[in-house]
Design a protein around this motif. Sequence first.
Motif, mmCIF file in Angstrom:
data_model
loop_
_atom_site.group_PDB
_atom_site.id
_atom_site.type_symbol
_atom_site.label_atom_id
_atom_site.label_comp_id
_atom_site.label_asym_id
_atom_site.label_seq_id
_atom_site.Cartn_x
_atom_site.Cartn_y
_atom_site.Cartn_z
ATOM 1 N N GLY A 240 0.865 -1.238 0.119
ATOM 2 C CA GLY A 240 -0.023 0.165 -0.090
ATOM 3 C C GLY A 240 0.954 1.114 0.100
ATOM 4 O O GLY A 240 2.033 1.207 -0.018
ATOM 5 N N ILE A 241 0.346 2.563 -0.062
ATOM 6 C CA ILE A 241 0.938 3.976 -0.184
ATOM 7 C C ILE A 241 0.244 4.552 0.815
ATOM 8 O O ILE A 241 -0.688 4.537 1.516
ATOM 9 C CB ILE A 241 0.815 4.374 -1.535
ATOM 10 N N LYS A 242 1.306 5.764 1.094
ATOM 11 C CA LYS A 242 1.023 6.611 2.009
ATOM 12 C C LYS A 242 0.938 8.108 1.425
ATOM 13 O O LYS A 242 2.094 8.204 0.916
ATOM 14 C CB LYS A 242 2.036 6.557 3.185
ATOM 15 N N PRO A 243 0.027 8.777 1.330
ATOM 16 C CA PRO A 243 0.190 9.917 0.601
ATOM 17 C C PRO A 243 1.275 10.901 1.269
ATOM 18 O O PRO A 243 1.425 10.962 2.726
ATOM 19 C CB PRO A 243 -1.243 10.826 0.982
ATOM 20 N N ASN A 244 2.003 11.652 0.332
ATOM 21 C CA ASN A 244 3.220 12.315 0.783
ATOM 22 C C ASN A 244 2.558 13.721 1.216
ATOM 23 O O ASN A 244 2.768 14.712 0.480
ATOM 24 C CB ASN A 244 3.985 12.495 -0.487
ATOM 25 N N VAL A 245 2.569 13.916 2.623
ATOM 26 C CA VAL A 245 1.894 15.216 3.180
ATOM 27 C C VAL A 245 2.925 15.811 3.918
ATOM 28 O O VAL A 245 2.299 16.783 4.575
ATOM 29 C CB VAL A 245 0.682 14.842 3.788
ATOM 30 N N GLY A 246 4.022 15.412 4.305
ATOM 31 C CA GLY A 246 4.981 15.973 5.148
ATOM 32 C C GLY A 246 5.119 17.619 4.960
ATOM 33 O O GLY A 246 5.004 18.358 5.913
ATOM 34 N N LEU A 247 5.514 17.930 3.877
ATOM 35 C CA LEU A 247 5.682 19.185 3.523
ATOM 36 C C LEU A 247 4.596 20.265 3.707
ATOM 37 O O LEU A 247 4.471 21.285 4.130
ATOM 38 C CB LEU A 247 6.279 19.331 2.220
#
Length: 808
Positions: A240-247
């Motif tokens: 699975g994947i994790k949306p890239n939201v850190g920034l």
Amino acid sequence: MVREKLVLIGNGMAGIRTIEEILKNDSDRFDITVFGEEPHPNYNRILLSSVLQGDTTVDDIVLNEYSWYEENQIELLTGDPVINVDTNKQVVVSENGVERPYDKLIFATGSNPFMLPLPGADKEGVIAFRNIKDCETMIDTSKKYKRATVIGGGLLGLEAARGLLNLDMEVDVIHIADYLMERQLDDQAGKMLKEELEAQGMTFHLQKNTKEIEGKKRVESISFTDGTRFKTDLVVMAVGIKPNVGLAQEAGLTTERAIVVDDFMQTSVPNVYAVGECAQHRGIAYGLVAPLYEQGKVLAAHICSENQLLEHGYEGSLVYTQLKVSGVNVFSAGQFQDAEDTKAIRVHDEFEGIYKKVVVRDNKVIGAVLFGDTSDSTRLLSMMRNEDDISGMSKVALLPSESGEAPVSPVVAMADGDNVCDCNGISKGEICSAITDQGLTTVEQVKQCTTAGRSCGGCKPLIADLLTLTTGEDVGNAPEPMCGCTEYTHEQVVAEIRELGLSHPREVMNVLGWESDEGCSKCRPAINYYLKMVDPIKNADDPTSRFINERVHANINHNGTFTVVPRMYGGVTNADQLRKIADVADKYNVPLLKVTGGQRIDLFGVEKEDLPKVWSDLGMRSGSAYAKALRTVKTCVGEQFCRFGTQDSIGLGVELEKKFEYINTPHKVKMAVSACPRNCAESGIKDFGVVGVDGGWELYVGGNGGVDLRGGDLFCKVKTKEEIIDTISAFMQYYRENARYLERTSHFVERVGLDHMKKVVLEDEEGRQALIERMDVALSTGKDPWKEIVEKEELQQEFKKKQVEVLS
Ligand SMILES: Cc1cc2nc3c(=O)[nH]c(=O)nc-3n(C[C@H](O)[C@H](O)[C@H](O)COP(=O)(O)OP(=O)(O)OC[C@H]3O[C@@H](n4cnc5c(N)ncnc54)[C@H](O)[C@@H]3O)c2cc1C
Ligand SMILES: NC(=O)c1ccc[n+]([C@@H]2O[C@H](COP(=O)([O-])OP(=O)(O)OC[C@H]3O[C@@H](n4cnc5c(N)ncnc54)[C@H](O)[C@@H]3O)[C@@H](O)[C@H]2O)c1
Ligand code: SF4
Ligand code: FES
């Protein structure tokens, strides 16, 4: 007019599609800067699966060349991620210190693969499958190592596993649920999928939970919570994947699972938008391109509309998936699991391996799962999208059974406004206009002209149908190109080799304008075969275009050792041979000796460097157990000892094996000779099966006892063994000349038809003689490769190399 400044963070599929839409709407509106973390222009991530599976190359999957950015005056900064966004000053800063102010900012940062936080997950050889680098790592690893483990039996994991199999690796798939693709399929379809993929060579471990990845620096083994473990050289995580939201979080945007956006892809901060996998719309973060491209279209229209509210924003998407593994047709859409308030219509044809399920609620189709035959997918999707009321329809009409008439393409019933290509949002009407206005004749031209088919490729059969309908030419049945390196089909390549007198694989690739200088694992061995077939005398074999087994004339095992299989004509051996085999087994510590189904003896576990010495000590000929050639001729004991035997099956078997032993064929060929219809040598499931009957012999062709079990067709009945040998000779030569590389006789016979084969081999006497003569020429070039290597020191170099290369 002063241009506004637009900054895009993320040079991926959703972001760049949004820019393309913006340019379409108003190309002069913005000065555009794109930051991309990866060191590439925008490429088609979807097709990484095809690159891994050897169907296309990395160069082929670039969607927007560097020149596109230049032509559209877009500043592109690759390999330089944005690390800070100041939403008050409206400025972004990159890792390399590049600062850009913005009037409008778009986040399109996609997702990161989810990596299980297991002990040992940081070891060398533990990777994800998300980008070009991961793909290249897998390809490189397969050149040195043999065992791969994929964690996750979802879409990505299975596509990765298929690719690794194509790279000649052994593949174990670890899956946590009790059936595959449980997020897309019901249990019945999941089980059928497992059976199909097992038949393709994957090994599955269901309901298995990984505990640890073990090894010194590099992964060496993997262990599980149930106490089991096995050795592996590569671990691919596809869980699975994790949306890239850190920034975005650091910049103060509201995030939940992903960056929260409204129907116009506006985030919680003015002038900042998000699109693609990093965006969460009405609670959903999508992981497929079709919805992301829809979002991009709305966002582009919105920011080009002078802030006038559009009538409709993005309202969410009905998602559907198709697995990109050749030989497997799976489709899933909407809500496919049964619930208390749903009813389902199911069709399960166990003979054909077809399963279809349509889920209905309140007289509307709300979901579907199709396995084995996905031809109803477009129609069902259209019913779901339009929320058609099916109360007036007979329920069986939802899944019409085969009527025996030619199936009608689903595009016929589609309205002009219906999308043919969901990924790119291209409708039937747009494609038909392009075909007629621009005079298009191929799927590739439609793709170039309209972008339909440019992403997952799932719509290409529909585009082909539209071409057929619009132009009247049967485009849909046009044979596929040989591989992603070329547009030429197998047949066209053979025709060009003949016409231009080409003599070497590299020459073929060069003259026919191959996309890649090296070719790939699909085309190189095929071209090498065709060259030798066309001119066996003049054209030399190119060992570098062969797979490892054929290059070292032995079968590679999972631990990097090899299996040696000496020839035993007709399955007959003697005390002298058995003594030699025993001596070799002692001398080289052969760990396993095994009698094969083809009536000979396997010596398992021989080290590569020992192969020439083993062959020399055995003093026997190669059994071609690794080759696309005649493997074995199995015989029953026949008249010599059996009380039912009326014919000399061993004698004919030995003669056949001696005659055809080193002939190259499109795929492996097996034969058997039984001396009476009791058929003890299993002649019915061989490429060529001979059965002794009263007054002669029967010949069966196209049998197969492997994955695609097929009983051979009775081809002819003749009186003498000479007639049998000539008929096999003519048949095999026609197969050699007309089959596609890697096409077994079973498929070939079905493709060209038994009647056609009877015409060319049995009825056309002149043609038959010509085939036999050409076969004799080819046979005159056959030689025992072991003997050649034993006798020529310079040929032994390959065996001194430590590592093996699958195809160099
Ligand atoms: C092997 C594979 C096969 C797939 N097959 C299918 C399929 O058949 N059908 C389908 O619909 N979907 C498929 N998908 C999913 C599909 O590829 C994705 O949904 C799609 O690529 C997402 O697009 P995106 O632009 O949102 O994200 P991405 O394509 O991931 O692009 C985001 C980009 O942003 C960059 N980035 C991130 N942070 C920063 C930063 N701070 N600064 C600069 N750049 C940054 C990333 O490096 C990346 O290049 C597949 C995915 C994979 C991996
Ligand atoms: N053909 C296609 O449409 C296609 C192909 C590849 C990828 N994709 C997309 O890429 C994304 C990633 O795909 P994916 O397959 O990784 O995601 P996914 O969420 O669809 O599947 C992950 C699978 O891993 C399994 N899993 C989870 N934890 C596990 C564990 N500890 N051990 C073993 N198995 C475990 C889950 O049961 C699940 O089936 C998705 O958005 C997918 O839609 C699509
Ligand atoms: S096939 Fe017939 S002849 Fe051959 S071993 Fe069996 S019973 Fe005997
Ligand atoms: S539907 Fe995916 S490319 Fe057309």
